[in-house]
Design a protein around this motif. Structure first.
Motif, PDB file in Angstrom:
ATOM      1  N   THR A 145       0.847  -1.183   0.000  1.00  0.00           N
ATOM      2  CA  THR A 145       0.000   0.000   0.000  1.00  0.00           C
ATOM      3  C   THR A 145       0.879   1.229   0.000  1.00  0.00           C
ATOM      4  O   THR A 145       2.118   1.117   0.094  1.00  0.00           O
ATOM      5  CB  THR A 145      -0.926   0.016   1.235  1.00  0.00           C
ATOM      6  OG1 THR A 145      -1.787   1.161   1.162  1.00  0.00           O
ATOM      7  CG2 THR A 145      -0.136   0.051   2.533  1.00  0.00           C
ATOM      8  N   ARG A 146       0.281   2.384  -0.143  1.00  0.00           N
ATOM      9  CA  ARG A 146       1.066   3.617  -0.119  1.00  0.00           C
ATOM     10  C   ARG A 146       1.823   3.725   1.200  1.00  0.00           C
ATOM     11  O   ARG A 146       1.356   3.279   2.255  1.00  0.00           O
ATOM     12  CB  ARG A 146       0.141   4.828  -0.272  1.00  0.00           C
ATOM     13  CG  ARG A 146      -0.507   4.957  -1.617  1.00  0.00           C
ATOM     14  CD  ARG A 146      -1.418   6.167  -1.641  1.00  0.00           C
ATOM     15  NE  ARG A 146      -0.672   7.391  -1.346  1.00  0.00           N
ATOM     16  CZ  ARG A 146      -1.248   8.559  -1.053  1.00  0.00           C
ATOM     17  NH1 ARG A 146      -2.563   8.660  -0.989  1.00  0.00           N
ATOM     18  NH2 ARG A 146      -0.514   9.633  -0.811  1.00  0.00           N
ATOM     19  N   SER A 152      -0.110   5.274   3.992  1.00  0.00           N
ATOM     20  CA  SER A 152      -1.107   4.379   4.595  1.00  0.00           C
ATOM     21  C   SER A 152      -0.437   3.345   5.485  1.00  0.00           C
ATOM     22  O   SER A 152      -0.939   3.025   6.577  1.00  0.00           O
ATOM     23  CB  SER A 152      -1.919   3.682   3.504  1.00  0.00           C
ATOM     24  OG  SER A 152      -2.634   4.620   2.725  1.00  0.00           O
ATOM     25  N   ARG A 195       5.714  12.416   3.087  1.00  0.00           N
ATOM     26  CA  ARG A 195       5.156  11.171   3.619  1.00  0.00           C
ATOM     27  C   ARG A 195       3.895  11.416   4.462  1.00  0.00           C
ATOM     28  O   ARG A 195       3.052  10.533   4.590  1.00  0.00           O
ATOM     29  CB  ARG A 195       6.194  10.447   4.470  1.00  0.00           C
ATOM     30  CG  ARG A 195       7.379   9.902   3.694  1.00  0.00           C
ATOM     31  CD  ARG A 195       6.987   8.708   2.855  1.00  0.00           C
ATOM     32  NE  ARG A 195       8.160   8.097   2.251  1.00  0.00           N
ATOM     33  CZ  ARG A 195       8.652   8.401   1.063  1.00  0.00           C
ATOM     34  NH1 ARG A 195       8.060   9.318   0.333  1.00  0.00           N
ATOM     35  NH2 ARG A 195       9.727   7.788   0.588  1.00  0.00           N
ATOM     36  N   ASP A 222       1.930   9.375  -4.792  1.00  0.00           N
ATOM     37  CA  ASP A 222       1.273   8.288  -5.528  1.00  0.00           C
ATOM     38  C   ASP A 222       1.175   8.614  -7.023  1.00  0.00           C
ATOM     39  O   ASP A 222       0.145   8.411  -7.659  1.00  0.00           O
ATOM     40  CB  ASP A 222      -0.120   8.001  -4.949  1.00  0.00           C
ATOM     41  CG  ASP A 222      -0.616   6.603  -5.333  1.00  0.00           C
ATOM     42  OD1 ASP A 222       0.218   5.747  -5.658  1.00  0.00           O
ATOM     43  OD2 ASP A 222      -1.844   6.387  -5.309  1.00  0.00           O
ATOM     44  N   SER A 242       4.469  -0.019  -8.869  1.00  0.00           N
ATOM     45  CA  SER A 242       3.175   0.656  -8.752  1.00  0.00           C
ATOM     46  C   SER A 242       2.546   0.923 -10.111  1.00  0.00           C
ATOM     47  O   SER A 242       1.318   0.986 -10.244  1.00  0.00           O
ATOM     48  CB  SER A 242       3.340   1.974  -7.987  1.00  0.00           C
ATOM     49  OG  SER A 242       3.865   1.760  -6.693  1.00  0.00           O
TER      50      SER A 242
END
Length: 392
Positions: free
Chosen positions: A45-46, A49, A247, A298, A334
Motif C-alpha cells: 500500500t502507499r 497508509s 510522507r 502516488d 506501482s
C-alpha cells in the motif's frame, strides 16, 4: 498464503483487540484496504497508509512488514550486542587514547564502509572505534569530541538500518553532546539531520519535520557567500524535511521544500563532497529527491519520468545509489512494470547485496510482485525472494 504484511497486520490487530473497522478508523484508511491486506488480495500500500496503520497499532513500519532485526550472519546478533554495550558505555573499555591524527583515518574508513553498504564489517569495527574516540575526546578535547560525534552518527545510522532505532537515538544523544563540545555548529546540525532521518524511518513524520526544519532555520546561510559545507548541510536538512512532509501527505508543502533543496543544489554548481554530509550534495541528490516526492504523492508514472532525468546516480556512494534505485523499483511496481521492477531490484542486489535485506521498501516490493506470477513469468523474482528470506 497471506503476505507477511497481511499476516502481521492481522496478528497485531488481534493482539490489540481491534476490529478491522476499529483499525481503519484509527489509521484514517478504508476498511476495505485493511480487509484486502489481511486476506492477501493486496500485498502493498502507499507508504503514508502503511505508516498510519503502523502508528494505529503502536509499532514501526518495519515491525509491520516483519523486517528482521540485526545482521543475517554471525552469532545471534553478536555484533549488535557489542555495539549496544559500546553505546551504553556502562563498563568503559580501558583504551589508551590514540592521537587525533591516527584516529581520523579510522573514522573515515568507518564512513566508507557505511556508504559502501558493508554492514557486517562496519558492525565489527564500531565498538573498538567508539572506545578509542571516547578516550581521544577525554584526552584532546574538541578535536577528539568531533571524531566521537562522527562515530556516534554513523553508529546510529547503522543501527537504524538494522531495525534498532531506539538504540540509534541513544547513540545520537551522545553524538550531539560531543558535537556541542567540539564547538562545530555544522557538525551538530548534521547530527540533527541524521536524527530526523531515524525518526522518519520510525514513521514519526511530524517529529522528523520539526527537527529538520528548526535546525535548517538556525543555520540558514546566505547562499551568495556561503561555503560548500554550509550549503550542503542546510540542503540535507531540507531534504529530510521534504521527506517527512511528503510522507505525511502534504504534497504542496513538500513541493515548496523541494524547491529549496533544488535551490541549494543549484548553488553548489555541481555535485560537491562535504565531510559533514559524507557524500556529494548537489543536483543529482536534488533530482533523486524529486523522484521520492512523486512516489509519496502516488504518482509512479511521473516518478519514472523524473528518474530518466537523473543524470549521474552511480557517481554517488553505493548505498545512496542503491536506495534511489529502490524508489525507482517501487514506482515501476506501482505502475505495473513488474519485470522492470524485478530487474531494478536485481541491479540493487548486484550493487549492495548486503544492505538489500535491511530495506523495508525492497521487501514490500517483492511481496507485491510475487502474486503477479500467476499472470506474468517475472524471471529472477523467486531467486531474489529466496535470497532475501521471503517465502515465494
Amino acid at each position: 498464503m497471506r503476505s507477511t504484511l497481511g499476516a502481521q497486520l492481522s496478528a497485531l490487530r488481534r493482539r490489540r483487540a481491534m476490529s478491522q473497522r476499529d483499525l481503519a478508523e484509527r489509521a484514517g484508511v478504508s476498511v476495505d484496504l485493511v480487509r484486502k491486506l489481511e486476506q492477501g488480495q493486496r500485498h502493498a500500500t502507499r507508504i503514508a497508509s502503511l505508516t498510519a496503520l503502523a502508528r494505529a497499532l503502536d509499532v514501526t513500519p518495519a515491525d509491520l512488514l516483519g523486517k528482521p532485526r540485526g545482521l543475517p550472519a554471525g552469532p545471534a546478533n553478536g555484533e549488535v550486542g557489542s555495539i549496544r554495550r559500546a553505546v551504553l558505555g556502562i563498563r568503559p573499555a580501558e583504551v589508551a587514547p590514540p592521537a587525533v591524527t591516527a584516529l581520523r583515518p579510522r573514522v573515515a574508513e568507518v564512513w566508507r564502509l557505511y556508504w559502501a553498504g558493508r554492514y557486517g564489517e562496519l558492525a565489527c569495527e564500531l565498538p573498538e572505534r567508539i572506545g578509542e574516540a571516547r578516550a581521544a575526546a577525554s584526552e584532546s578535547g574538541a578535536p577528539g569530541a568531533a571524531l566521537l560525534a562522527e562515530l556516534m552518527q554513523v553508529t546510529a545510522a547503522l543501527l537504524a538500518h538494522l531495525a534498532h532505532e531506539d538504540l540509534a537515538h541513544l547513540a545520537l544523544t551522545e553524538g550531539m553532546r560531543a558535537a556541542e563540545a567540539s564547538g562545530d555548529e555544522l557538525l551538530h546540525a548534521s547530527q540533527q539531520a541524521t536524527r530526523s532521518w531515524v525518526l522518519s524511518r520510525q514513521g514519526l513524520w511530524s517529529e522528523a519535520e520539526h527537527i529538520a526544519v528548526s535546525t535548517a532555520e538556525s543555520i540558514e546561510p546566505a547562499l551568495s557567500r556561503a561555503s560548500t559545507d554550509q550549503v550542503a548541510v542546510w540542503g540535507e536538512l531540507l531534504r529530510y524535511a521534504t521527506t517527512a512532509v511528503a510522507r505525511s501527505g502534504r504534497q504542496s508543502e513538500a513541493q515548496e521544500l523541494l524547491g529549496l533543496v533544488q535551490a541549494a543544489a543549484a548553488r553548489m554548481r555541481g555535485d560537491h563532497y562535504s565531510r559533514y554530509v559524507g557524500m556529494a550534495f548537489g543536483p543529482t541528490v536534488a533530482a533523486m529527491k524529486a523522484v521520492d516526492v512523486a512516489i509519496a504523492a502516488d504518482r509512479p508514472r511521473h516518478a519514472i519520468r523524473l528518474a530518466e532525468r537523473v543524470e549521474r546516480p552511480a557517481a554517488l556512494p553505493t548505498a545512496m545509489h542503491a536506495r534511489y534505485l529502490l524508489n525507482v523499483a517501487w514506482a515501476q511496481m506501482s505502475d505495473w512494470r513488474s519485470q522492470d521492477a524485478v530487474d531494478t531490484l536485481r541491479t540493487v542486489e548486484a550493487l549492495a547485496a548486503e544492505m538489500l535485506p535491511h530495506q523495508t521498501i525492497a521487501r514490500t516490493i517483492i511481496a507485491e510482485l510475487l502474486p503477479r506470477r500467476r499472470k506474468q513469468r517475472l524471471p529472477g523474482l523467486v531467486g531474489l525472494a529466496e535470497r532475501m528470506g521471503i517465502a515465494a
